[in-house]
Design a protein around this motif. Structure first.
Motif, PDB file in Angstrom:
ATOM      1  N   ALA A 196       0.826  -1.210   0.000  1.00  0.00           N
ATOM      2  CA  ALA A 196       0.000   0.000   0.000  1.00  0.00           C
ATOM      3  C   ALA A 196       0.862   1.263   0.000  1.00  0.00           C
ATOM      4  O   ALA A 196       0.398   2.346   0.335  1.00  0.00           O
ATOM      5  N   ALA A 197       2.139   1.104  -0.379  1.00  0.00           N
ATOM      6  CA  ALA A 197       3.055   2.224  -0.304  1.00  0.00           C
ATOM      7  C   ALA A 197       2.513   3.462  -1.016  1.00  0.00           C
ATOM      8  O   ALA A 197       2.593   4.570  -0.515  1.00  0.00           O
ATOM      9  N   GLY A 198       1.914   3.258  -2.163  1.00  0.00           N
ATOM     10  CA  GLY A 198       1.420   4.406  -2.907  1.00  0.00           C
ATOM     11  C   GLY A 198      -0.060   4.649  -2.698  1.00  0.00           C
ATOM     12  O   GLY A 198      -0.694   5.336  -3.485  1.00  0.00           O
ATOM     13  N   ASN A 199      -0.619   4.087  -1.651  1.00  0.00           N
ATOM     14  CA  ASN A 199      -2.057   4.153  -1.455  1.00  0.00           C
ATOM     15  C   ASN A 199      -2.423   5.345  -0.572  1.00  0.00           C
ATOM     16  O   ASN A 199      -2.193   5.344   0.640  1.00  0.00           O
ATOM     17  N   ALA A 200      -3.008   6.360  -1.160  1.00  0.00           N
ATOM     18  CA  ALA A 200      -3.335   7.574  -0.413  1.00  0.00           C
ATOM     19  C   ALA A 200      -4.391   7.301   0.635  1.00  0.00           C
ATOM     20  O   ALA A 200      -4.374   7.856   1.731  1.00  0.00           O
ATOM     21  N   LEU A 201      -5.307   6.415   0.296  1.00  0.00           N
ATOM     22  CA  LEU A 201      -6.387   6.090   1.215  1.00  0.00           C
ATOM     23  C   LEU A 201      -5.819   5.531   2.518  1.00  0.00           C
ATOM     24  O   LEU A 201      -6.246   5.890   3.617  1.00  0.00           O
ATOM     25  N   ALA A 202      -4.815   4.638   2.384  1.00  0.00           N
ATOM     26  CA  ALA A 202      -4.205   4.053   3.575  1.00  0.00           C
ATOM     27  C   ALA A 202      -3.578   5.158   4.433  1.00  0.00           C
ATOM     28  O   ALA A 202      -3.700   5.145   5.650  1.00  0.00           O
ATOM     29  N   ARG A 203      -2.953   6.110   3.782  1.00  0.00           N
ATOM     30  CA  ARG A 203      -2.330   7.201   4.540  1.00  0.00           C
ATOM     31  C   ARG A 203      -3.396   8.025   5.236  1.00  0.00           C
ATOM     32  O   ARG A 203      -3.234   8.427   6.376  1.00  0.00           O
ATOM     33  N   ARG A 204      -4.487   8.254   4.505  1.00  0.00           N
ATOM     34  CA  ARG A 204      -5.564   9.031   5.120  1.00  0.00           C
ATOM     35  C   ARG A 204      -6.072   8.331   6.372  1.00  0.00           C
ATOM     36  O   ARG A 204      -6.305   8.926   7.392  1.00  0.00           O
ATOM     37  N   PHE A 205      -6.217   6.973   6.288  1.00  0.00           N
ATOM     38  CA  PHE A 205      -6.758   6.243   7.420  1.00  0.00           C
ATOM     39  C   PHE A 205      -5.769   6.259   8.580  1.00  0.00           C
ATOM     40  O   PHE A 205      -6.156   6.420   9.739  1.00  0.00           O
ATOM     41  N   ALA A 206      -4.479   6.138   8.249  1.00  0.00           N
ATOM     42  CA  ALA A 206      -3.461   6.185   9.292  1.00  0.00           C
ATOM     43  C   ALA A 206      -3.521   7.528  10.020  1.00  0.00           C
ATOM     44  O   ALA A 206      -3.450   7.580  11.251  1.00  0.00           O
ATOM     45  N   ALA A 207      -3.714   8.553   9.235  1.00  0.00           N
ATOM     46  CA  ALA A 207      -3.813   9.881   9.845  1.00  0.00           C
ATOM     47  C   ALA A 207      -5.050   9.967  10.733  1.00  0.00           C
ATOM     48  O   ALA A 207      -5.025  10.506  11.844  1.00  0.00           O
TER      49      ALA A 207
END
Ligand SMILES: Nc1ncnc2c1ncn2[C@@H]1O[C@H](COP(=O)(O)OP(=O)(O)OP(=O)(O)O)[C@@H](O)[C@H]1O
Ligand SMILES: Nc1ncnc2c1ncn2[C@@H]1O[C@H](COP(=O)(O)OP(=O)(O)OP(=O)(O)O)[C@@H](O)[C@H]1O
Ligand SMILES: [Mg+2]
Ligand SMILES: [Mg+2]
Lengths: 231, 355, 232, 355, 232
Positions: A196-207
């Protein structure tokens, strides 16, 4: 897709609901299960984007193997409780478990479930280990240990606070916190996986996990939150 | 209260068995009838393998079944030779034979070893049924039925797959068994010579019904006998040995109204024997001629009846109280002027000694 | 090569599988026989019910059995009334649970085998004075031998591999309910793959040997039969 | 290069089939022999169901098997009636019959409907084999073997379970089949009358070996014939119908050396027929008397041989080129002074018309 | 009554069980036939190996399959070489895994059924011009029908109930690998017993219906046969 430890089930459902409200277009799926199994599966290519483990050691191992796309982020500490359907459940202490009349004591399997490992530590620290050892039964997970007690096959369970607060268990019995000084911390952490390195959604959820309202929510569900500074 | 009294009623799609029987307490009853007439079904009813409502069966005064009683098959003291040999495929021949022997309740009355010898299956004992020829299987099945020392023997075409030679060896053994052991036998067969040789009593079935039942001799001279015996029509006579001619290996048997010469095979004077005279072997003559025909009796024409073929007729002749059948062509009857009441010579070409 | 607890688990597994197979032989045979002979309308439903334990996920079946064995459950009340210890977390409990779970593996193959025996051998046995019970053992059992073998193989193997139910119900007590399958699972869960591989290998070899012996028996029997050709 | 040439060698525990055969291209070959002599095994070899090393089989010039070739059973154009009916239990009668019919490769030469009618199984078509009587099963099996329109028919005691009446209906049908279709038949039977009626060629097996093989007529008058036909010893004569007597339903058949009257059943003048004369039906006389015996021929004694029983003998008599057997008591031979070369009258009580 | 995800899981289960049963019919039949006819010395070992998947705890089997399907495993390399997506965590992967795991349930009953058919019906078929293959379908298959039924029932039911393998290998992906058994397990784990009961009940009813239909077929066939009695 999120892979989350079973003890997160109740909290996570609500976290996701809040996340969806905030980001209406985003699709989030969550799968609950044993942290160890997820670790194995991620190693072997499972399509999970975020991995919330009940034991921070698992994501750390993944990160060392280069399978993480983010640092290992602690998100909560779990708490152990004594849970029972007995009327006197709120007055139980670890010391009272030494009484053979208490009956069987259910814990999660200490070999692979973090809550089980900590439960054993707590029993040892409280000095009752040798008197309870023969009466211990091991469930596969904390919820399984809770089921032993619920069904009456065991009398007391050492389980996660998050679980004891769930509507189902709260209805049927009471709990008593076990001082967290008696065991190593149940540090829980998550990572974004390499796929998921390039997955913006994953970053959003982490945030989203770090947001204040989420932290409050987690606390309500029985988790102790790590210091912010530790980030 | 001896013998076998039966009343069976069994309904099947397209077939209905409906019989009432009264069979004698001893001897062999031959069951005759075309294919599909219900012979096997009748045997199965007697054995208790078919259960029909409202049936009754009394054997030797014991009720085997009626409205209230039901003796299960394994408690009926029968021996059953099935139409298909039906050996147990998981047991070798010897174990097939021992199977019944171990389970018989009454005293053992039949020597299994003797049965094995007589049926010529001694060399097969270690084989599986699958490795036997058709006739070998059938012989084992006979021995197995005897292994329980039954008090009633039911045999469904037991000799059908056997050659003449074997039959000739086995038939006397069966005769002796039923004579010595007083074990009634019900015997299904399509072979008139087997029937004539073995049977004392004849039951004819047709489409599930009994169309004739009676002593063999009486039945055979009935012109209206529903079994068309064809070439094997004839009569059975009882007589006594009166003289033995050692030189010519012949024996003279006195019957009512005369005497007949038969082949001697170890007969003794005074012995009672049964003779069979086929209608086809009997000719009639106005005067005795010099021919190779050795048996010549004086008789009187009793009746003349049609035969299967329009060119032929059956003539019943009285010799004393004995009645014989002769098969003649219609032309011979006309040319000799044969008519009821007429006296003439009866030539018998061949007489078979049955027992 | 294996640790002591592994050997203990293997021994427990062998005991469990053997006991369950033996008991199911006793329980399953009459059920299968009845199913094969009856003309009752119940036949279909009973046959289906006997198969149903199969379709539930084992751990769910284990869960329901756990409920049943608890003090409120029917089995729990029964053992209580009989003055017995509760079944949960005990070897006896595993046996009972495995009986449920493995029943279909015994009944189904036997049912098929009994149906192929047909009626004639029993009729012959009856005319040779064998009572129905006698005939069953002396004729039906040998004729249905391949079916019995299949049933035992499946039951045995399945009981060995069964694990969800055991996990759910056994409480993982060493020497009592920690059978080999659970032990391997634990090794895997604890990421101790080396131990898991070793135990799995030993288990496989053990079962392979057992199965090989069973098949050899069948094979030899078939050989004996068919070296003398077919027919009947 | 027609007919059937075979050489089989098959070893089994306790039994060894070892035959070399050369059978004619047409007609019926009867396979005779005691139980367990290898008849079924031989048929199975011909059908390709047993595979023996070093065997050879050539049928009508085609090699079915030898050292290099092996025609698998399903490619051999045979029909096989097994000794046990062996119907498919999962198919009803009609589907059993259709099974082969659907799979036949050559043109259909046999009408299944006709076979069904002649075997009398029309009312059974919807039944399962399990619901048939023994004889019914056997008839279905015959029809099924015919359903593939075989070019060689192998029949293992096909009529054993049938009554006389049925046999009489089926035999002429089989005869017609092999006559009209030019389909050779190998026929195992224990019944001498079936053999005499159907067979053109006789092969006798004993303990896996061929002990006699030849044309039926030649074999039957051989005194040393290893098959003991007993009561059925006799001769088979070929002749032509010379005259029909409508009044008496008789037909005169000319044979070499004389003529015989037989029952007429729709014969036409000039037709070639086969007659069977049993030795037991033949008597000898010094002068012609007035008796019901209608067939009287002039003949000359050819040879005298022992019979089964010491009181009897078989006398071979020449009538023209025809040879007949007569069974007489030794005493009659002595009293009439019968000796080779002597002229006398041959009385024939009964002549069977075979075909 | 059920939630959407439950229905989805049920549908996936039905698909999986049907596909696996159908594929195993194709794969298991020749194996069982070969085993029933061969006189090769390999017969015993092969028969044992075919049974072995049964004795491994399902989740362990799942683990090994996961290893095999992973990028380093033989199956993974194969799919890679063929340019296919990896099998793990996909419906196709579940199918492959279930094939392994349920193979014994197909092969064993078929083996027993084939052995009881005997040689005579094939000989008869050959004399009626049926080639071996033709005879197999027109004679052996109908005569072994009870065995086929047993095999299909066991395979189907077992695939429905299978769960350890699926959980390990499937990763519990909704709509892809989350079959009903996993879904019930999830409900139980989440202590959501009401949902678990409901889904289990629906699953049971569904399977009961399927099994009842199968048994009815067999029953009717038997009736037709035996209303006309035994013998042959
Ligand atoms: N199981 C059955 N179900 C229905 N009908 C049957 C069954 N068995 C036999 N039948 C029929 O019952 C009738 C009598 O059969 P049975 O077997 O008693 O005849 P059979 O006299 O022994 O004939 P065969 O001489 O051919 O053996 C036949 O018409 C047969 O088709
Ligand atoms: N499968 C087999 N294995 C071993 N021996 C066999 C097998 N089948 C038959 N035999 C033996 O081979 C011999 C010949 O058998 P076959 O069946 O050819 O006899 P047959 O002439 O047909 O006899 P029948 O008239 O009794 O049917 C017999 O001695 C028999 O016991
Ligand atoms: Mg019959
Ligand atoms: Mg034979």
């Amino acid at each position: 897709t999120i892979a989350a430890a079973s003890d997160l089930k109740f909290a996570m459902d609500e976290v996701i609901a809040a996340f969806k409200q905030r980001h209406p277009g985003d699709q989030v799926e969550v799968v609950y299960g044993s942290s160890g199994k997820f670790q194995t599966q991620i190693r072997l290519g499972a399509p999970y984007d975020l991995y919330f483990s009940a034991d921070i050691a698992y994501p750390r191992a993944l990160a060392e193997a280069g399978l993480a796309a983010s640092p290992v982020t602690p998100y909560a500490h779990g708490r152990l409780v004594l849970w029972s359907t007995r009327p006197d459940s709120r007055t139980l202490t670890l010391a009272s478990l030494a009484d053979p009349a208490i009956g069987r004591i259910a814990i999660a399997n200490p070999r692979h479930a973090p809550y089980g490992k900590r439960a054993v530590e707590a029993l040892q620290a409280a000095g009752v280990w040798s008197r309870v050892e023969a009466r211990l039964v091991q469930g596969e997970s904390v919820s399984h240990a809770a089921q032993f007690v619920q069904s009456g096959n065991a009398q007391v369970g050492i389980i996660a606070l998050a679980l004891a607060l769930s509507p189902e268990l709260a209805r049927q019995g009471g709990y008593q916190l076990i001082p967290d000084s008696l065991h190593a911390p149940l540090e829980q952490g998550f990572i974004i996986t390499r796929r998921a390195a390039g997955n913006a959604l994953a970053r959003r959820f982490a945030a989203h996990m770090q947001a204040d309202d989420t932290r409050a929510l987690m606390q309500r569900y029985g988790f102790v939150l790590p210091e912010r500074e530790r980030r | 209260m001896t013998g076998l009294q039966a009343r069976f009623h069994l309904q099947r799609p397209g077939f209905c068995l409906d019989v009432a029987l009264d069979l004698p307490a001893r001897g062999v009853t031959a069951l005759f009838g075309p294919s599909g007439s219900g012979k096997t079904t009748l045997l199965r009813c007697i054995a208790g393998l078919e259960r029909a409502r409202g049936s009754e069966l009394v054997v030797a005064g014991e009720v085997w079944q009626d409205a209230r009683h039901w003796l299960p098959p394994h408690q009926r003291p029968i021996g059953y030779v099935f139409q298909e040999a039906s050996l147990f495929p998981h047991l070798n021949v010897l174990d097939n034979l021992r199977y019944g022997q171990r389970r018989q309740r009454d005293a053992q009355r039949i020597s299994l070893q003797q049965a094995i010898d007589l049926l010529g299956i001694g060399h097969l004992l270690a084989r599986r049924p699958q490795a036997l020829s058709g006739g070998e299987r059938q012989r084992v099945a006979i021995a197995r039925a005897l292994s329980v020392s039954p008090r009633l023997l039911l045999m469904d075409e037991p000799l059908a797959a056997l050659d003449l030679q074997r039959k000739r060896e086995i038939l006397p053994y069966l005769e002796r068994l039923h004579d010595e052991l007083d074990m009634p036998v019900i015997y299904v067969s399509h072979a008139p010579d087997e029937v004539a040789r073995l049977a004392d009593h004849l039951v004819v079935l047709d489409e599930g019904r009994v169309t004739a039942s009676g002593a063999l001799g009486d039945e055979l001279v009935r012109f209206d006998l529903p079994v068309r015996l064809g070439e094997d029509a004839g009569t059975v006579l009882d007589g006594a040995v009166a003289e033995i001619d050692r030189d010519w290996h012949l024996a003279r048997v006195d019957i009512d109204g005369g005497s007949l010469w038969v082949r001697d095979s170890g007969l003794v004077v005074g012995q009672r024997v049964r003779l069979r005279v086929l209608a086809r072997d009997v000719s009639l003559a106005l005067e005795p001629g010099r021919s190779s025909i050795q048996n010549l009796l004086r008789g009187q024409v009793d009746a003349i009846a049609d035969d299967d073929h329009p060119g032929q007729a059956l003539v019943r002749v009285r010799v004393g109280d004995t009645r014989l059948l002769a098969r003649l062509t219609r032309r011979a009857i006309a040319s000799l002027g044969v008519a009821p009441g007429q006296d003439l010579w009866v030539q018998i070409k061949s007489v078979a000694l049955l027992a | 090569m294996l640790m002591a607890s592994d050997w203990q688990a293997l021994w427990l597994t062998a005991q469990l599988a053997a006991i369950v197979t033996a008991l199911l032989l006793v329980i399953g045979t009459p059920i299968a026989w009845w199913l094969s002979r009856t003309r009752s309308l119940w036949k279909g439903p009973v046959a289906a019910v006997v198969t149903l334990p199969l379709v539930l996920p084992p751990s769910v079946l284990g869960f329901y059995l756990l409920l049943a064995m608890g003090p409120e459950g029917p089995l729990g009340q029964l053992t209580d009334a009989l003055g017995m210890a509760p079944l949960s977390f005990s070897f006896e409990g595993l046996v009972v649970a495995s009986l449920f779970y493995s029943l279909p593996f015994m009944v189904q193959p036997l049912l098929a085998a009994f149906e192929s025996v047909g009626r004639r051998p029993l009729e012959v046995a009856a005319t040779l004075r064998a009572s129905p019970l006698d005939a069953f053992f002396s004729v039906v059992v040998p004729l249905a031998a391949p079916g019995f073998l299949t049933a035992c193989v499946l039951t045995f193997a399945h009981t060995v591999g069964e694990f969800g139910v055991v996990l759910m119900l056994g409480g993982n007590l060493p020497g009592e309910t920690r059978v080999a399958s659970v032990q391997i699972y634990d090794h895997v869960e604890a990421l101790d793959y080396a131990s898991a591989h070793r135990l799995a290998l030993v288990l496989l070899i053990f079962c392979f040997a057992v199965l090989l012996v069973l098949h050899a028996v069948r094979l030899r029997q078939r050989r004996a039969d068919s070296s003398q050709e077919s027919a009947s």
